[in-house]
Structures are given as structure tokens and as C-alpha cells.
Design a protein around this motif. Sequence first.
Motif: not given
Length: 153
Positions: A56-85
Motif C-alpha cells: 500500500n506504500e507503493i505508488s508511481s514516483p513520477t513527480f518525486a523521481i525516487v521513492h525509498e522503502h524498507e522491508g521487514k528484514s531491513g532490505q531496501m527498495l529504491y523505486h525510480f521513475d525515469m519518465y522525465r529524465v
Amino acid sequence: MAVEIITRSAQETEALGKRLGQRLRGDEMIALFGGLGMGKTAFVRGLAEGMGIDQNEISSPTFAIVHEHEGKSGQMLYHFDMYRVESWDDLYSTGFFDYLGRGVVVTEWSENIEGALPEQRIDIEIAAPTHDDTRVFQISGIDLPQTSHTKAI
């Protein structure tokens, strides 16, 4: 070798993402290719769930460019949107290169930065051959177990 997987709904697309997310070590680069409405963000929601992140925390990072999310085990997910690059300067300003190797990096609109993608990565090309919710995923760079929806290509 690449595999082709067909999903027929957003729920199946998320389930595919979850299946892949459960197989990750935590330092992968995943490049998503596909136009508007192909299900890239739905796939990332499932990927996050597979990594123990609240989807439920996941949305398109179109305007922010990147969203950072931490999993239960501390594993990180970095979600980029390169549409405007559109240039190397744009790419450097996102901090993209600083994130590589620090967690799972997923880029939507990878076709916009294809020349900058690391050689070691998982490529996922998404196409919609029909006007319904059917999506064809071509995945390379990771071994996935065969299912009824999977075929080697």
C-alpha cells in the motif's frame, strides 16, 4: 536466457512481481521497459510485497523521481521513475548512481536511461498485445521456475 510470462489481470501482474521479489538477494538492479499503462507500478507493488514491504506504500514516483522503502528484514527498495529524465545531467541529479548496490533498484521508463544501466541487471519488457488487462512480460537476467504461464524464449 529470457522467459516470457503472460498475466491477465493487475492481480496476476502483482503476483508475478511478488514471486520475483521473494527471489531477490537485495542488491539487484531491475530495469522495467514499457509504455504508459503497462502495469509497471502494479508489478513493483507485488515486488515490494515479496520483499516484505507494505504494498500500500507503493505508488508511481513520477513527480518525486525516487521513492525509498524498507522491508521487514531491513532490505531496501529504491523505486525510480525515469519518465522525465532527458539528459545525463537529469540522470545525475536523481542520485541514481549512488543507489546502485545499496538495495534493490527498480527503474520505470528504463528506455530513457538505457545507456546508463549497469551490465548486471534484470530486464523486464512489458507489452500489451490486446485491449484488455493481458500483459506479456519478457524477463532476462534471473532464473525463474517454470509455471503454466511461463515459457523460455
